[in-house]
Design a protein around this motif. Sequence first.
Motif, PDB file in Angstrom:
ATOM      1  N   HIS A  33       0.938   1.337 -12.543  1.00 13.57           N
ATOM      2  CA  HIS A  33       1.732   1.924 -11.450  1.00 13.57           C
ATOM      3  C   HIS A  33       1.057   3.168 -10.857  1.00 13.57           C
ATOM      4  CE1 HIS A  33       5.653  -0.396 -12.017  1.00 13.57           C
ATOM      5  NE2 HIS A  33       4.769  -0.935 -12.834  1.00 13.57           N
ATOM      6  N   GLN A  34      -0.258   3.108 -10.742  1.00 14.64           N
ATOM      7  CA  GLN A  34      -0.987   4.227 -10.142  1.00 14.64           C
ATOM      8  C   GLN A  34      -0.882   4.216  -8.626  1.00 14.64           C
ATOM      9  OE1 GLN A  34      -4.759   4.861 -11.981  1.00 14.64           O
ATOM     10  NE2 GLN A  34      -5.439   6.385 -10.497  1.00 14.64           N
ATOM     11  N   PHE A  35      -0.445   3.075  -8.077  1.00 19.42           N
ATOM     12  CA  PHE A  35      -0.354   2.933  -6.623  1.00 19.42           C
ATOM     13  C   PHE A  35       1.052   2.521  -6.225  1.00 19.42           C
ATOM     14  CE2 PHE A  35      -4.653   2.006  -8.002  1.00 19.42           C
ATOM     15  CZ  PHE A  35      -5.381   2.894  -7.232  1.00 19.42           C
ATOM     16  N   ASP A  36       1.374   2.737  -4.955  1.00 22.85           N
ATOM     17  CA  ASP A  36       2.658   2.285  -4.418  1.00 22.85           C
ATOM     18  C   ASP A  36       2.602   0.809  -4.034  1.00 22.85           C
ATOM     19  OD1 ASP A  36       3.923   4.887  -4.472  1.00 22.85           O
ATOM     20  OD2 ASP A  36       2.631   5.409  -2.768  1.00 22.85           O
ATOM     21  N   LEU A  37       1.447   0.396  -3.538  1.00 22.53           N
ATOM     22  CA  LEU A  37       1.307  -0.945  -2.972  1.00 22.53           C
ATOM     23  C   LEU A  37      -0.089  -1.472  -3.267  1.00 22.53           C
ATOM     24  CD1 LEU A  37       2.338  -3.215  -0.962  1.00 22.53           C
ATOM     25  CD2 LEU A  37       1.327  -1.827   0.873  1.00 22.53           C
ATOM     26  N   ALA A  38      -0.161  -2.733  -3.708  1.00 25.73           N
ATOM     27  CA  ALA A  38      -1.443  -3.420  -3.871  1.00 25.73           C
ATOM     28  C   ALA A  38      -1.539  -4.524  -2.823  1.00 25.73           C
ATOM     29  CB  ALA A  38      -1.576  -4.006  -5.273  1.00 25.73           C
ATOM     30  N   ILE A  39      -2.722  -4.702  -2.261  1.00 28.55           N
ATOM     31  CA  ILE A  39      -2.950  -5.689  -1.204  1.00 28.55           C
ATOM     32  C   ILE A  39      -3.979  -6.709  -1.659  1.00 28.55           C
ATOM     33  CG2 ILE A  39      -3.900  -6.034   1.112  1.00 28.55           C
ATOM     34  CD1 ILE A  39      -2.801  -3.266   1.846  1.00 28.55           C
TER      35      ILE A  39
ATOM     36  N   ILE B 188       0.604  -6.653   7.258  1.00 26.96           N
ATOM     37  CA  ILE B 188       0.855  -5.674   6.193  1.00 26.96           C
ATOM     38  C   ILE B 188       1.895  -4.647   6.647  1.00 26.96           C
ATOM     39  CG2 ILE B 188      -0.184  -3.787   4.856  1.00 26.96           C
ATOM     40  CD1 ILE B 188      -2.817  -5.479   4.930  1.00 26.96           C
ATOM     41  N   VAL B 189       1.693  -4.104   7.827  1.00 21.87           N
ATOM     42  CA  VAL B 189       2.617  -3.093   8.344  1.00 21.87           C
ATOM     43  C   VAL B 189       4.012  -3.681   8.544  1.00 21.87           C
ATOM     44  CG1 VAL B 189       3.105  -1.572  10.303  1.00 21.87           C
ATOM     45  CG2 VAL B 189       0.762  -1.743   9.410  1.00 21.87           C
ATOM     46  N   ASP B 190       4.088  -4.881   9.113  1.00 24.67           N
ATOM     47  CA  ASP B 190       5.388  -5.510   9.375  1.00 24.67           C
ATOM     48  C   ASP B 190       6.183  -5.727   8.094  1.00 24.67           C
ATOM     49  OD1 ASP B 190       4.916  -5.565  12.074  1.00 24.67           O
ATOM     50  OD2 ASP B 190       4.424  -7.703  12.159  1.00 24.67           O
ATOM     51  N   LEU B 191       5.518  -6.198   7.048  1.00 22.54           N
ATOM     52  CA  LEU B 191       6.233  -6.548   5.819  1.00 22.54           C
ATOM     53  C   LEU B 191       6.405  -5.372   4.866  1.00 22.54           C
ATOM     54  CD1 LEU B 191       5.757  -9.427   6.895  1.00 22.54           C
ATOM     55  CD2 LEU B 191       5.257 -10.137   4.552  1.00 22.54           C
ATOM     56  N   CYS B 192       5.543  -4.364   4.970  1.00 23.30           N
ATOM     57  CA  CYS B 192       5.515  -3.315   3.945  1.00 23.30           C
ATOM     58  C   CYS B 192       5.993  -1.945   4.411  1.00 23.30           C
ATOM     59  CB  CYS B 192       4.103  -3.176   3.371  1.00 23.30           C
ATOM     60  SG  CYS B 192       3.433  -4.699   2.688  1.00 23.30           S
ATOM     61  N   SER B 193       6.364  -1.806   5.673  1.00 20.86           N
ATOM     62  CA  SER B 193       6.785  -0.489   6.168  1.00 20.86           C
ATOM     63  C   SER B 193       8.021   0.022   5.448  1.00 20.86           C
ATOM     64  CB  SER B 193       7.055  -0.552   7.680  1.00 20.86           C
ATOM     65  OG  SER B 193       5.861  -0.736   8.393  1.00 20.86           O
ATOM     66  N   GLY B 194       8.864  -0.890   4.964  1.00 21.67           N
ATOM     67  CA  GLY B 194      10.115  -0.483   4.324  1.00 21.67           C
ATOM     68  C   GLY B 194      10.004  -0.160   2.849  1.00 21.67           C
ATOM     69  N   VAL B 195       8.809  -0.257   2.261  1.00 23.12           N
ATOM     70  CA  VAL B 195       8.624   0.089   0.846  1.00 23.12           C
ATOM     71  C   VAL B 195       7.612   1.229   0.766  1.00 23.12           C
ATOM     72  CG1 VAL B 195       9.151  -2.260   0.116  1.00 23.12           C
ATOM     73  CG2 VAL B 195       6.753  -1.592   0.469  1.00 23.12           C
ATOM     74  N   PRO B 196       7.573   1.966  -0.353  1.00 26.16           N
ATOM     75  CA  PRO B 196       6.594   3.057  -0.478  1.00 26.16           C
ATOM     76  C   PRO B 196       5.168   2.547  -0.294  1.00 26.16           C
ATOM     77  CG  PRO B 196       8.243   3.196  -2.208  1.00 26.16           C
ATOM     78  CD  PRO B 196       8.480   1.884  -1.520  1.00 26.16           C
ATOM     79  N   HIS B 197       4.365   3.294   0.481  1.00 24.42           N
ATOM     80  CA  HIS B 197       2.995   2.862   0.746  1.00 24.42           C
ATOM     81  C   HIS B 197       2.052   4.052   0.955  1.00 24.42           C
ATOM     82  CE1 HIS B 197       5.169   2.928   4.648  1.00 24.42           C
ATOM     83  NE2 HIS B 197       4.057   3.494   5.096  1.00 24.42           N
ATOM     84  N   GLY B 198       2.344   5.145   0.284  1.00 23.58           N
ATOM     85  CA  GLY B 198       1.488   6.321   0.427  1.00 23.58           C
ATOM     86  C   GLY B 198       0.118   6.123  -0.199  1.00 23.58           C
ATOM     87  N   ARG B 199       0.102   5.508  -1.408  1.00 20.58           N
ATOM     88  CA  ARG B 199      -1.158   5.209  -2.109  1.00 20.58           C
ATOM     89  C   ARG B 199      -1.309   3.693  -2.187  1.00 20.58           C
ATOM     90  NH1 ARG B 199      -3.681   8.921  -5.478  1.00 20.58           N
ATOM     91  NH2 ARG B 199      -4.019   7.330  -7.073  1.00 20.58           N
ATOM     92  N   ILE B 200      -2.346   3.189  -1.558  1.00 24.04           N
ATOM     93  CA  ILE B 200      -2.548   1.749  -1.428  1.00 24.04           C
ATOM     94  C   ILE B 200      -3.874   1.363  -2.071  1.00 24.04           C
ATOM     95  CG2 ILE B 200      -2.889  -0.156   0.187  1.00 24.04           C
ATOM     96  CD1 ILE B 200      -1.167   1.345   2.205  1.00 24.04           C
TER      97      ILE B 200
END
Length: 240
Positions: free
Chosen positions: A108-114, A36-48
């Motif tokens: 769009h309530q979150f920056d990133l969904a996992i 997750i960190v490797d692929l998503c560090s470059g996009v917004p991820h404040g609210r997951i």
Amino acid sequence: MSELRVSEKLKQNYDSHYDGESRWRALGAIDKAENIVDLCSGVPHGRILEIGSGEGSILKRLSDLDFGQELFSVEISESAVASIRRRSIPCVQECLLFDGYDIPYQDHQFDLAILSHVLEHVEHPRKLLQEAARVAPYVFLEVPLEDTVRLKPDFVFDRVGHINFYSWKTIRRLVQSCDLQVLSQTVTNPSRAVYEYASGHTGALKYVVKEVLLRACRPLAAGLLTYHCAMLCADAGRTK
């Protein structure tokens, strides 16, 4: 609201599946969180938002890594929700029980969904992918690559609950059929510690063999043996 619901058979399989922290899942979460960190560090991820968090092992690992200021979870399993709430994981703001498809949050309530090791369990994976993309502009997913030459021809349900079996191509095409663009994709081998925990010295040997084969020829390796595929996606319209 959608008429889709998780079948009673699947729901019952997971309702009492979780009870506290499992060492096995905690070990696996180290690798999954690293992807997750490797692929998503470059996009917004404040609210997951993590969809299908189990007992919260990935949430705990992300919190320990300070990846994401606010973490949220939705789960179909009552025992999973209870487990996450008991753990009081720092950064976890809320954990809700949901019906498996309709995510109870606004667009769009979150920056990133996992969706980490979830889609192999889901009866209607496109519906859940579309819901994930509705609540977050970026979606991370990871699945085991079990559609190999060793996959048996006939399906038998077991407590693990896998009902979908992917190759690195079929999971990519599934995502694209939901009008999502693949921004990055990787095939990984779980850590040696995971194999050793499961099978001791035999597990360590299995790890080495799989790691050598993966480095030598990734397409061949993924066609013969089970690895994990991680992917970062976004709404195709947003990336044009």
